[in-house]
Design a protein around this motif. Sequence first.
Motif, PDB file in Angstrom:
ATOM      1  N   THR A 147       8.511 -19.019  22.398  1.00 45.29           N
ATOM      2  CA  THR A 147       9.841 -18.483  22.725  1.00 45.29           C
ATOM      3  C   THR A 147      10.771 -19.587  23.195  1.00 45.29           C
ATOM      4  N   ARG A 148      10.267 -20.496  23.982  1.00 45.90           N
ATOM      5  CA  ARG A 148      11.102 -21.588  24.490  1.00 45.90           C
ATOM      6  C   ARG A 148      11.504 -22.552  23.379  1.00 45.90           C
ATOM      7  N   LEU A 149      10.623 -22.756  22.389  1.00 40.99           N
ATOM      8  CA  LEU A 149      11.011 -23.555  21.224  1.00 40.99           C
ATOM      9  C   LEU A 149      12.193 -22.906  20.504  1.00 40.99           C
ATOM     10  N   LEU A 150      12.141 -21.586  20.359  1.00 41.59           N
ATOM     11  CA  LEU A 150      13.247 -20.870  19.734  1.00 41.59           C
ATOM     12  C   LEU A 150      14.515 -20.977  20.572  1.00 41.59           C
ATOM     13  N   MET A 151      14.369 -20.924  21.882  1.00 37.36           N
ATOM     14  CA  MET A 151      15.530 -21.011  22.786  1.00 37.36           C
ATOM     15  C   MET A 151      16.190 -22.384  22.699  1.00 37.36           C
ATOM     16  N   MET A 152      15.420 -23.426  22.413  1.00 33.18           N
ATOM     17  CA  MET A 152      15.992 -24.771  22.299  1.00 33.18           C
ATOM     18  C   MET A 152      16.661 -25.015  20.949  1.00 33.18           C
TER      19      MET A 152
END
Length: 439
Positions: A147-152
Amino acid sequence: MANKLIKFPTNFTKSSKNPHYPPSLLRFMTTSKRVQDRSQQKRVHALEIAVEKNKIASKILFLLELLKHEPEQIIPIRSLDQHRRQLNLPKPHKLSDFIRKSPKLFELYKDQRGTTWVGLTKKGEELIEEEERLIAENEETALEHVTRLLMMSVEKVLPLDKIAHFRRDLGLPYDFRKNWVHKYPDCFRVFKNEDDVEFLKLVSWNPSWSVTEVEKKIMGITKAENHVPGMLSLPFPMKFPPDYKKVYRYAGQIENFQKREYLSPYADAKELKAGSVEFDKRAIAVMHEVLSFMNEKRLVTDHLTHFRREFVMPQKLMRILLKHFGIFYVSERGKRFSVFLTEAYEGSELIEKCPLVVWKEKVFSLTGYRGRKKKIETFDDLDGFDDNDLFESDSEDENTIRVDQSFKEDDTMSDVEYESIPRFSEMDIGEVQKAYKET
Protein backbone atom coordinates in the motif's frame (compact mmCIF):
# COMPACT_ATOMS: atom_id res chain seq x y z
CA MET A 1 27.53 10.48 12.16
CA ALA A 2 28.88 8.33 14.99
CA ASN A 3 28.16 5.12 13.12
CA LYS A 4 30.87 2.79 11.90
CA LEU A 5 32.18 3.59 8.47
CA ILE A 6 31.76 1.99 5.06
CA LYS A 7 33.92 2.25 1.94
CA PHE A 8 32.83 4.59 -0.82
CA PRO A 9 33.70 5.02 -4.50
CA THR A 10 36.91 6.61 -5.75
CA ASN A 11 39.23 6.48 -8.78
CA PHE A 12 36.61 6.43 -11.52
CA THR A 13 37.34 6.79 -15.21
CA LYS A 14 35.25 8.13 -18.09
CA SER A 15 32.65 5.45 -18.84
CA SER A 16 31.15 7.23 -21.84
CA LYS A 17 34.46 6.84 -23.71
CA ASN A 18 35.03 3.21 -22.77
CA PRO A 19 34.44 0.91 -25.77
CA HIS A 20 34.05 -2.21 -23.63
CA TYR A 21 30.58 -1.37 -22.28
CA PRO A 22 27.44 -1.24 -24.46
CA PRO A 23 25.15 1.83 -24.38
CA SER A 24 22.42 -0.20 -22.63
CA LEU A 25 24.74 -0.71 -19.66
CA LEU A 26 26.17 2.80 -19.66
CA ARG A 27 22.69 4.24 -19.30
CA PHE A 28 22.57 2.91 -15.77
CA MET A 29 25.92 4.38 -14.80
CA THR A 30 27.04 7.87 -14.02
CA THR A 31 28.10 9.66 -17.18
CA SER A 32 31.60 10.32 -15.93
CA LYS A 33 32.47 7.42 -13.62
CA ARG A 34 32.49 3.66 -14.01
CA VAL A 35 31.11 1.37 -11.34
CA GLN A 36 33.65 -1.29 -12.25
CA ASP A 37 36.64 1.01 -11.69
CA ARG A 38 35.25 2.12 -8.36
CA SER A 39 34.55 -1.46 -7.32
CA GLN A 40 37.97 -2.82 -8.20
CA GLN A 41 39.63 -0.20 -6.04
CA LYS A 42 37.28 0.48 -3.14
CA ARG A 43 34.82 -2.19 -2.15
CA VAL A 44 33.09 -2.84 1.13
CA HIS A 45 34.46 -6.20 2.10
CA ALA A 46 31.62 -7.18 4.43
CA LEU A 47 28.82 -6.25 2.04
CA GLU A 48 30.50 -8.01 -0.87
CA ILE A 49 30.43 -11.16 1.26
CA ALA A 50 26.68 -10.67 1.76
CA VAL A 51 26.23 -10.45 -2.02
CA GLU A 52 28.29 -13.60 -2.60
CA LYS A 53 26.22 -15.54 -0.07
CA ASN A 54 23.01 -14.38 -1.71
CA LYS A 55 24.20 -15.45 -5.16
CA ILE A 56 24.55 -19.01 -3.95
CA ALA A 57 21.41 -19.08 -1.80
CA SER A 58 19.25 -17.72 -4.64
CA LYS A 59 20.00 -20.80 -6.76
CA ILE A 60 18.82 -23.09 -3.99
CA LEU A 61 15.72 -21.00 -3.27
CA PHE A 62 14.75 -21.11 -6.93
CA LEU A 63 14.99 -24.90 -7.01
CA LEU A 64 13.05 -25.24 -3.75
CA GLU A 65 10.28 -23.06 -5.14
CA LEU A 66 10.23 -24.97 -8.42
CA LEU A 67 9.83 -28.30 -6.64
CA LYS A 68 7.26 -26.83 -4.26
CA HIS A 69 4.86 -26.25 -7.14
CA GLU A 70 5.28 -29.65 -8.77
CA PRO A 71 2.31 -32.00 -8.09
CA GLU A 72 4.45 -34.58 -6.24
CA GLN A 73 7.29 -32.17 -5.44
CA ILE A 74 9.56 -34.13 -7.81
CA ILE A 75 10.71 -33.36 -11.34
CA PRO A 76 12.76 -35.15 -14.00
CA ILE A 77 16.21 -33.65 -13.96
CA ARG A 78 16.12 -33.15 -17.72
CA SER A 79 13.16 -30.79 -17.20
CA LEU A 80 15.45 -28.49 -15.21
CA ASP A 81 17.45 -27.77 -18.35
CA GLN A 82 14.94 -25.08 -19.35
CA HIS A 83 15.67 -23.28 -16.08
CA ARG A 84 19.43 -22.95 -16.51
CA ARG A 85 19.18 -19.18 -16.88
CA GLN A 86 17.34 -18.74 -13.57
CA LEU A 87 19.80 -21.08 -11.88
CA ASN A 88 22.71 -19.26 -13.55
CA LEU A 89 24.02 -22.68 -14.53
CA PRO A 90 25.60 -22.48 -18.01
CA LYS A 91 26.63 -25.56 -19.93
CA PRO A 92 28.68 -27.72 -19.65
CA HIS A 93 27.96 -27.73 -15.89
CA LYS A 94 25.80 -30.70 -14.92
CA LEU A 95 22.53 -30.19 -13.08
CA SER A 96 23.07 -33.39 -11.12
CA ASP A 97 26.42 -32.09 -9.82
CA PHE A 98 24.76 -28.91 -8.61
CA ILE A 99 22.03 -30.86 -6.82
CA ARG A 100 24.49 -33.31 -5.21
CA LYS A 101 26.06 -30.38 -3.38
CA SER A 102 23.00 -30.08 -1.11
CA PRO A 103 22.07 -33.62 0.00
CA LYS A 104 20.29 -32.29 3.08
CA LEU A 105 17.75 -30.57 0.85
CA PHE A 106 17.53 -32.56 -2.38
CA GLU A 107 17.50 -36.23 -3.38
CA LEU A 108 18.41 -37.81 -6.73
CA TYR A 109 17.23 -41.21 -7.92
CA LYS A 110 16.43 -43.20 -11.09
CA ASP A 111 13.14 -44.87 -11.92
CA GLN A 112 12.76 -48.23 -13.68
CA ARG A 113 13.03 -46.55 -17.08
CA GLY A 114 16.34 -44.99 -16.16
CA THR A 115 14.95 -41.45 -15.86
CA THR A 116 16.72 -39.38 -13.22
CA TRP A 117 14.46 -37.44 -10.85
CA VAL A 118 15.12 -34.82 -8.22
CA GLY A 119 12.98 -34.40 -5.13
CA LEU A 120 13.01 -32.95 -1.65
CA THR A 121 14.36 -34.53 1.49
CA LYS A 122 12.22 -34.56 4.60
CA LYS A 123 14.12 -31.50 5.80
CA GLY A 124 13.44 -29.75 2.50
CA GLU A 125 9.72 -30.43 2.83
CA GLU A 126 9.73 -29.08 6.37
CA LEU A 127 11.45 -25.88 5.24
CA ILE A 128 8.84 -25.29 2.53
CA GLU A 129 6.05 -25.71 5.08
CA GLU A 130 7.84 -23.32 7.44
CA GLU A 131 8.17 -20.67 4.73
CA GLU A 132 4.45 -20.87 3.93
CA ARG A 133 3.65 -20.33 7.59
CA LEU A 134 6.01 -17.36 7.86
CA ILE A 135 4.60 -15.75 4.70
CA ALA A 136 1.10 -16.06 6.18
CA GLU A 137 2.30 -14.46 9.41
CA ASN A 138 3.94 -11.65 7.41
CA GLU A 139 0.75 -10.81 5.51
CA GLU A 140 -0.17 -7.64 7.41
CA THR A 141 3.33 -6.22 7.02
CA ALA A 142 3.32 -7.04 3.31
CA LEU A 143 -0.09 -5.37 2.97
CA GLU A 144 1.25 -2.17 4.53
CA HIS A 145 4.35 -2.08 2.35
CA VAL A 146 2.50 -2.72 -0.91
CA THR A 147 0.00 0.00 0.00
CA ARG A 148 2.80 2.41 0.82
CA LEU A 149 4.47 1.71 -2.54
CA LEU A 150 1.19 2.69 -4.19
CA MET A 151 0.98 5.81 -2.00
CA MET A 152 4.44 6.91 -3.18
CA SER A 153 3.66 6.41 -6.87
CA VAL A 154 2.72 9.61 -8.70
CA GLU A 155 -0.53 8.19 -10.14
CA LYS A 156 -1.21 5.85 -7.18
CA VAL A 157 -1.04 2.97 -9.66
CA LEU A 158 1.65 0.32 -10.24
CA PRO A 159 1.89 -2.54 -12.77
CA LEU A 160 1.47 -5.90 -11.07
CA ASP A 161 4.41 -7.29 -13.04
CA LYS A 162 6.68 -4.66 -11.50
CA ILE A 163 5.42 -5.35 -7.99
CA ALA A 164 6.22 -9.01 -8.67
CA HIS A 165 9.91 -8.03 -8.82
CA PHE A 166 9.62 -7.32 -5.08
CA ARG A 167 7.65 -10.46 -4.22
CA ARG A 168 10.26 -12.35 -2.24
CA ASP A 169 11.82 -9.13 -0.88
CA LEU A 170 8.44 -8.11 0.55
CA GLY A 171 7.51 -11.60 1.75
CA LEU A 172 4.52 -11.90 -0.60
CA PRO A 173 3.03 -15.31 -1.42
CA TYR A 174 3.98 -16.96 -4.70
CA ASP A 175 0.47 -16.58 -6.14
CA PHE A 176 -0.15 -13.07 -4.79
CA ARG A 177 -1.35 -11.82 -8.19
CA LYS A 178 -4.15 -14.39 -8.35
CA ASN A 179 -5.44 -14.38 -4.79
CA TRP A 180 -3.72 -12.08 -2.33
CA VAL A 181 -4.33 -8.73 -4.07
CA HIS A 182 -8.09 -9.41 -4.13
CA LYS A 183 -8.28 -9.96 -0.36
CA TYR A 184 -7.97 -6.25 0.47
CA PRO A 185 -10.52 -4.30 -1.61
CA ASP A 186 -10.46 -1.48 0.96
CA CYS A 187 -6.77 -0.84 0.20
CA PHE A 188 -6.37 -1.47 -3.53
CA ARG A 189 -7.97 -3.08 -6.55
CA VAL A 190 -6.79 -4.77 -9.73
CA PHE A 191 -7.69 -3.51 -13.20
CA LYS A 192 -6.51 -4.06 -16.77
CA ASN A 193 -5.70 -1.41 -19.35
CA GLU A 194 -6.51 -1.56 -23.05
CA ASP A 195 -3.44 -3.76 -23.64
CA ASP A 196 -4.66 -6.29 -21.06
CA VAL A 197 -1.86 -5.36 -18.65
CA GLU A 198 -2.79 -5.75 -14.98
CA PHE A 199 -2.34 -2.83 -12.58
CA LEU A 200 -2.84 -2.34 -8.88
CA LYS A 201 -4.60 0.90 -7.96
CA LEU A 202 -4.76 2.54 -4.54
CA VAL A 203 -8.32 2.71 -3.18
CA SER A 204 -7.88 4.47 0.14
CA TRP A 205 -5.16 6.70 1.59
CA ASN A 206 -3.88 5.77 5.04
CA PRO A 207 -2.39 8.89 6.72
CA SER A 208 -0.55 6.86 9.34
CA TRP A 209 1.31 5.03 6.57
CA SER A 210 2.51 8.28 5.01
CA VAL A 211 5.10 8.75 7.76
CA THR A 212 8.55 7.88 6.40
CA GLU A 213 10.92 5.47 8.11
CA VAL A 214 13.33 8.36 8.67
CA GLU A 215 10.61 10.32 10.49
CA LYS A 216 9.86 7.31 12.65
CA LYS A 217 13.50 6.75 13.52
CA ILE A 218 14.54 10.35 14.16
CA MET A 219 11.33 11.88 15.48
CA GLY A 220 10.00 8.78 17.18
CA ILE A 221 6.61 9.00 15.48
CA THR A 222 4.56 5.84 15.98
CA LYS A 223 0.97 6.96 15.27
CA ALA A 224 -0.06 9.84 13.04
CA GLU A 225 -3.71 9.47 12.10
CA ASN A 226 -3.90 12.97 10.64
CA HIS A 227 -0.44 13.15 9.16
CA VAL A 228 -0.06 15.25 6.01
CA PRO A 229 3.21 14.63 4.08
CA GLY A 230 5.15 17.71 3.02
CA MET A 231 8.65 19.20 3.19
CA LEU A 232 11.21 17.49 5.41
CA SER A 233 14.69 18.45 6.57
CA LEU A 234 15.64 15.30 8.43
CA PRO A 235 19.11 13.76 8.04
CA PHE A 236 19.52 10.33 6.53
CA PRO A 237 21.42 7.80 8.67
CA MET A 238 24.91 7.34 7.22
CA LYS A 239 27.78 4.90 7.60
CA PHE A 240 31.30 5.19 6.20
CA PRO A 241 34.12 2.65 6.17
CA PRO A 242 36.36 2.07 9.19
CA ASP A 243 39.45 3.14 7.22
CA TYR A 244 37.96 6.50 6.25
CA LYS A 245 39.95 8.52 8.76
CA LYS A 246 39.43 12.06 7.48
CA VAL A 247 35.64 12.38 7.33
CA TYR A 248 35.78 15.30 9.76
CA ARG A 249 37.42 17.44 7.08
CA TYR A 250 34.23 17.39 5.04
CA ALA A 251 31.74 17.32 7.87
CA GLY A 252 30.56 20.80 6.87
CA GLN A 253 29.53 19.77 3.35
CA ILE A 254 27.83 16.65 4.65
CA GLU A 255 25.98 18.62 7.31
CA ASN A 256 24.76 21.17 4.74
CA PHE A 257 23.45 18.39 2.55
CA GLN A 258 21.70 16.70 5.46
CA LYS A 259 19.95 19.94 6.48
CA ARG A 260 18.69 20.66 2.97
CA GLU A 261 14.92 20.36 2.68
CA TYR A 262 13.28 17.72 0.50
CA LEU A 263 9.75 16.65 -0.36
CA SER A 264 8.37 13.60 1.40
CA PRO A 265 8.10 10.53 -0.83
CA TYR A 266 4.37 10.51 -0.05
CA ALA A 267 3.76 14.13 -1.09
CA ASP A 268 2.71 15.17 -4.61
CA ALA A 269 5.88 15.43 -6.71
CA LYS A 270 4.33 16.33 -10.07
CA GLU A 271 5.63 19.90 -9.97
CA LEU A 272 9.23 19.02 -9.12
CA LYS A 273 11.69 19.96 -11.86
CA ALA A 274 13.90 17.13 -13.05
CA GLY A 275 17.57 17.80 -12.35
CA SER A 276 16.93 20.21 -9.51
CA VAL A 277 18.49 19.72 -6.07
CA GLU A 278 15.02 19.17 -4.60
CA PHE A 279 14.22 16.55 -7.25
CA ASP A 280 17.37 14.56 -6.58
CA LYS A 281 17.12 14.68 -2.82
CA ARG A 282 13.52 13.47 -2.93
CA ALA A 283 14.77 10.55 -5.06
CA ILE A 284 17.16 9.65 -2.25
CA ALA A 285 14.22 9.70 0.16
CA VAL A 286 12.17 7.44 -2.13
CA MET A 287 15.01 4.95 -2.52
CA HIS A 288 15.61 4.99 1.23
CA GLU A 289 11.93 4.29 1.86
CA VAL A 290 11.68 1.48 -0.69
CA LEU A 291 14.81 -0.24 0.62
CA SER A 292 13.44 0.08 4.17
CA PHE A 293 10.45 -2.04 3.14
CA MET A 294 12.58 -4.91 1.86
CA ASN A 295 13.24 -7.84 4.15
CA GLU A 296 17.00 -7.66 3.60
CA LYS A 297 17.20 -3.87 3.06
CA ARG A 298 18.72 -4.35 -0.37
CA LEU A 299 17.62 -4.83 -3.97
CA VAL A 300 19.10 -5.44 -7.38
CA THR A 301 19.34 -1.97 -8.89
CA ASP A 302 17.30 -2.71 -11.99
CA HIS A 303 14.30 -3.35 -9.75
CA LEU A 304 14.60 0.26 -8.64
CA THR A 305 15.14 1.57 -12.15
CA HIS A 306 11.93 -0.15 -13.27
CA PHE A 307 10.03 2.32 -11.08
CA ARG A 308 11.68 5.55 -12.19
CA ARG A 309 8.59 6.94 -13.88
CA GLU A 310 6.10 5.78 -11.23
CA PHE A 311 8.15 7.18 -8.35
CA VAL A 312 9.32 10.33 -10.19
CA MET A 313 13.02 9.54 -9.93
CA PRO A 314 15.86 10.73 -12.18
CA GLN A 315 16.95 8.79 -15.24
CA LYS A 316 20.55 8.57 -13.98
CA LEU A 317 19.56 6.76 -10.84
CA MET A 318 22.87 4.94 -10.53
CA ARG A 319 24.71 8.24 -10.30
CA ILE A 320 22.75 9.21 -7.18
CA LEU A 321 23.24 5.79 -5.60
CA LEU A 322 26.99 6.05 -6.13
CA LYS A 323 27.30 9.66 -4.99
CA HIS A 324 25.52 9.04 -1.71
CA PHE A 325 27.68 6.18 -0.60
CA GLY A 326 27.16 6.95 3.09
CA ILE A 327 23.46 6.16 2.66
CA PHE A 328 23.69 3.45 -0.03
CA TYR A 329 26.29 0.97 -1.15
CA VAL A 330 26.32 -0.44 -4.70
CA SER A 331 27.88 -3.82 -5.43
CA GLU A 332 28.35 -5.16 -8.96
CA ARG A 333 29.01 -8.75 -7.90
CA GLY A 334 27.41 -11.10 -10.40
CA LYS A 335 25.51 -10.09 -13.50
CA ARG A 336 23.29 -7.55 -11.76
CA PHE A 337 24.17 -4.67 -9.46
CA SER A 338 22.83 -4.68 -5.89
CA VAL A 339 22.16 -1.68 -3.67
CA PHE A 340 22.26 -1.82 0.14
CA LEU A 341 20.81 0.48 2.76
CA THR A 342 24.03 0.79 4.73
CA GLU A 343 22.45 1.75 8.07
CA ALA A 344 20.75 -1.66 8.21
CA TYR A 345 24.02 -3.64 8.23
CA GLU A 346 26.73 -4.33 10.75
CA GLY A 347 29.51 -5.92 8.78
CA SER A 348 27.93 -8.45 6.45
CA GLU A 349 24.96 -9.06 8.76
CA LEU A 350 21.58 -7.40 8.95
CA ILE A 351 21.12 -5.69 12.30
CA GLU A 352 17.42 -6.60 12.50
CA LYS A 353 16.33 -9.84 10.84
CA CYS A 354 12.70 -10.64 10.17
CA PRO A 355 11.62 -14.31 10.44
CA LEU A 356 11.77 -14.78 6.66
CA VAL A 357 15.42 -13.67 6.63
CA VAL A 358 16.20 -16.09 9.47
CA TRP A 359 14.49 -18.83 7.43
CA LYS A 360 16.61 -18.01 4.38
CA GLU A 361 19.77 -18.21 6.46
CA LYS A 362 18.66 -21.61 7.72
CA VAL A 363 18.32 -22.81 4.13
CA PHE A 364 21.74 -21.35 3.34
CA SER A 365 23.33 -23.19 6.27
CA LEU A 366 22.06 -26.52 4.92
CA THR A 367 23.48 -25.95 1.44
CA GLY A 368 26.49 -28.17 0.89
CA TYR A 369 29.84 -26.77 -0.15
CA ARG A 370 32.63 -29.25 -0.76
CA GLY A 371 34.23 -27.80 -3.86
CA ARG A 372 37.98 -27.78 -4.28
CA LYS A 373 39.48 -24.71 -2.68
CA LYS A 374 41.30 -22.39 -4.99
CA LYS A 375 43.45 -19.40 -4.27
CA ILE A 376 41.63 -16.15 -5.00
CA GLU A 377 43.86 -13.12 -5.33
CA THR A 378 41.37 -10.51 -6.59
CA PHE A 379 37.66 -9.88 -6.96
CA ASP A 380 37.94 -10.85 -10.62
CA ASP A 381 38.96 -14.33 -9.49
CA LEU A 382 35.65 -14.61 -7.65
CA ASP A 383 33.58 -14.38 -10.85
CA GLY A 384 33.38 -18.15 -11.22
CA PHE A 385 33.88 -19.01 -7.57
CA ASP A 386 30.47 -20.25 -6.51
CA ASP A 387 29.38 -21.59 -9.90
CA ASN A 388 32.44 -23.76 -10.53
CA ASP A 389 32.64 -25.09 -7.01
CA LEU A 390 28.93 -25.78 -6.76
CA PHE A 391 28.67 -27.49 -10.13
CA GLU A 392 31.90 -29.42 -10.64
CA SER A 393 31.47 -33.12 -10.09
CA ASP A 394 33.11 -34.84 -7.12
CA SER A 395 32.36 -38.25 -8.61
CA GLU A 396 34.56 -40.14 -11.05
CA ASP A 397 31.46 -41.95 -12.38
CA GLU A 398 29.31 -39.28 -14.00
CA ASN A 399 26.44 -41.75 -14.41
CA THR A 400 26.13 -42.45 -10.72
CA ILE A 401 23.05 -40.80 -9.21
CA ARG A 402 23.12 -40.91 -5.45
CA VAL A 403 23.38 -38.67 -2.44
CA ASP A 404 26.97 -38.29 -1.38
CA GLN A 405 27.20 -39.80 2.10
CA SER A 406 30.60 -38.24 2.75
CA PHE A 407 28.93 -34.88 3.38
CA LYS A 408 29.81 -33.70 6.87
CA GLU A 409 27.76 -31.58 9.27
CA ASP A 410 30.21 -28.69 9.10
CA ASP A 411 30.54 -28.81 5.30
CA THR A 412 28.00 -26.09 4.66
CA MET A 413 27.78 -22.87 2.75
CA SER A 414 28.49 -20.97 5.95
CA ASP A 415 32.12 -21.72 5.17
CA VAL A 416 32.36 -19.27 2.26
CA GLU A 417 35.98 -18.17 2.25
CA TYR A 418 35.76 -14.77 3.86
CA GLU A 419 39.47 -14.15 3.73
CA SER A 420 39.57 -14.84 0.01
CA ILE A 421 37.90 -11.48 -0.56
CA PRO A 422 40.61 -8.81 -0.38
CA ARG A 423 40.51 -5.86 1.95
CA PHE A 424 41.69 -2.38 1.08
CA SER A 425 43.63 0.18 3.04
CA GLU A 426 42.75 3.81 3.73
CA MET A 427 40.92 5.48 0.88
CA ASP A 428 41.31 8.58 -1.17
CA ILE A 429 38.67 10.97 0.18
CA GLY A 430 38.53 13.60 -2.53
CA GLU A 431 35.35 12.07 -3.97
CA VAL A 432 33.24 12.76 -0.88
CA GLN A 433 33.81 16.51 -1.08
CA LYS A 434 33.01 16.60 -4.78
CA ALA A 435 29.84 14.55 -4.36
CA TYR A 436 28.36 16.87 -1.75
CA LYS A 437 29.35 20.01 -3.61
CA GLU A 438 27.59 18.72 -6.73
CA THR A 439 24.44 17.74 -4.91
